[in-house]
Design an enzyme around this catalytic site. Structure first.
Site, short mmCIF file in Angstrom:
data_model
loop_
_atom_site.label_atom_id
_atom_site.label_comp_id
_atom_site.label_asym_id
_atom_site.label_seq_id
_atom_site.Cartn_x
_atom_site.Cartn_y
_atom_site.Cartn_z
N LYS A 1 1.15 -1.27 -0.21
CA LYS A 1 0.18 0.32 -0.16
C LYS A 1 0.99 1.38 0.11
O LYS A 1 0.82 2.03 -0.44
CB LYS A 1 -0.89 0.12 1.25
CG LYS A 1 -1.83 -1.11 0.55
CD LYS A 1 -2.98 -1.32 2.22
CE LYS A 1 -4.10 -2.29 2.41
NZ LYS A 1 -3.91 -3.12 3.10
N GLN B 1 -5.31 -1.72 9.59
CA GLN B 1 -5.65 -2.94 8.18
C GLN B 1 -5.90 -4.24 9.50
O GLN B 1 -5.52 -3.77 11.15
CB GLN B 1 -4.02 -3.12 8.64
CG GLN B 1 -3.05 -4.45 7.91
CD GLN B 1 -4.08 -4.31 6.33
OE1 GLN B 1 -3.75 -3.23 5.75
NE2 GLN B 1 -4.90 -5.60 6.25
N ASP C 1 -11.21 2.30 3.28
CA ASP C 1 -11.43 1.03 2.87
C ASP C 1 -12.61 0.15 2.58
O ASP C 1 -13.30 -0.89 2.62
CB ASP C 1 -10.87 0.09 3.90
CG ASP C 1 -9.83 -0.37 4.16
OD1 ASP C 1 -9.37 -0.73 2.90
OD2 ASP C 1 -8.68 -1.14 4.90
#
Ligand code: NAD
Length: 293
Positions: free
Chosen positions: A54, A98, A121
């Site tokens: 990422k 995460q 996300d």
């Protein structure tokens, strides 16, 4: 049957090159580039690897980014305080926490604390609800990546039978909703299969498009797949492989070698859905940045 690879690596690189041009246009006007922050708790090796990708992708497209690391023993309150800090930080356009988080942390509480406008996300129930109703929102990154892959390879979804295996909130359920919506990349007849589904093979052999997101290596075998099907393998599983220096390798949920021979299109693992997830995250971050402007 000769099959084509749905190449997520190449497709995501193309998307990132397109994004690089857009970011260069932004910075040429004297504006700051978009900024993505990421919170990583603990040192799960898979999470570390995803984060590395990422951050690398942010650099490729000209975004700024920062990785905020916290130890495994962080308390729920401390983590939520960090989320609130990022919610209020003007320089941060979007951020992710995460997953997985340590067992003592309630994932839902943390995700609920994220400001939906920065939830790149697409995990917050506000964004999920908007997605389900076809309203403007951040699409969850992996389902969004699957849609982009289908779009770029011009795979028709309208009127097709789609079977999704796995009903998680981040992959199976949202992709089943998106593909059944009355949208260009939708209009499919979708069956969502899960651990209680009976006679799965009877369903999967009817699927024009089969999406596997359950996390079990070699689960989808050739006898479960219709001749000419499009097969999307979301699974990421690490298995032993003594022929490798590391002693392990990554595989999907699909028995690729045999299933590919029956497919018209198939995603590899690695190099299929994974890189598309990262490209979607970057697209969502640009969207968050533009919305702020
Ligand atoms: P999960 O692990 O939360 O849930 C698994 C799902 O599979 C459940 O809904 C369960 O009902 C279903 N399932 C389990 N056994 C089954 C069976 N025998 N038959 C039918 N269904 C069964 O799901 P997840 O978080 O979506 O992860 C699934 C896989 O996708 C994992 O391997 C994960 O690493 C991978 N993943 C990949 C990406 C990517 O970017 N490529 C993103 C997210 C997840």
């Amino acid at each position: 049957m000769s099959y084509k690879i749905l190449d997520g690596k190449v497709t995501s690189n193309t998307i990132k090159e397109e994004l690089r041009v857009k970011v260069d246009e932004i910075t040429a006007k004297g504006l700051r580039p978009p900024h993505l922050s990421a919170i990583l708790v603990g040192n799960n090796p898979a999470s570390e690897a995803y984060m590395k990708n990422k951050v690398k992708s942010c650099n490729q497209v000209g975004f700024t980014s920062d990785l905020i690391r916290r130890d495994n023993d962080i308390t729920q309150e401390e983590l939520i305080a960090l989320v609130l800090q990022l919610n209020n930080d003007e320089k941060v356009d979007g951020f992710i926490v995460q997953l997985p988080l340590p067992d003592h942390i309630d994932d839902t509480e943390v995700l609920l604390a994220i400001e939906p406008k920065k939830d790149v996300d697409g995990f917050h129930p506000y964004n999920f609800g908007c997605m389900a109703q076809g309203l403007d929102s951040f699409l969850p990154a992996t389902p969004y990546g699957i849609l982009l892959l289908l779009e770029r390879y011009e795979i028709e979804t309208s009127g097709k039978n789609v079977v999704v295996i796995g009903r998680s909130n981040i992959v199976g359920t949202p992709i089943s909703i998106l593909l059944s919506r009355k949208e260009k990349l939708g209009n499919a007849t979708v069956t969502l299969a899960h651990s209680r589904t009976k006679n799965l093979k009877a369903l999967t052999t009817q699927a024009d498009i089969l999406i596997s997101a359950l996390g079990k290596p070699f689960f989808v075998t050739a006898d479960m797949v219709k001749e000419g099907a499009v097969v999307i393998d979301v699974g990421i599983n690490r298995i032993d492989d003594l022929s490798r220096k590391s002693g392990t390798r990554l595989v999907g949920d699909v028995d690729f070698e045999k299933v590919a021979l029956k497919s018209s299109f198939i995603t590899p693992v690695p190099g299929g859905v994974g890189p598309m997830t990262v490209a979607s995250l970057i697209l969502n971050t640009l969207k968050a940045y533009k919305a702020k402007l």
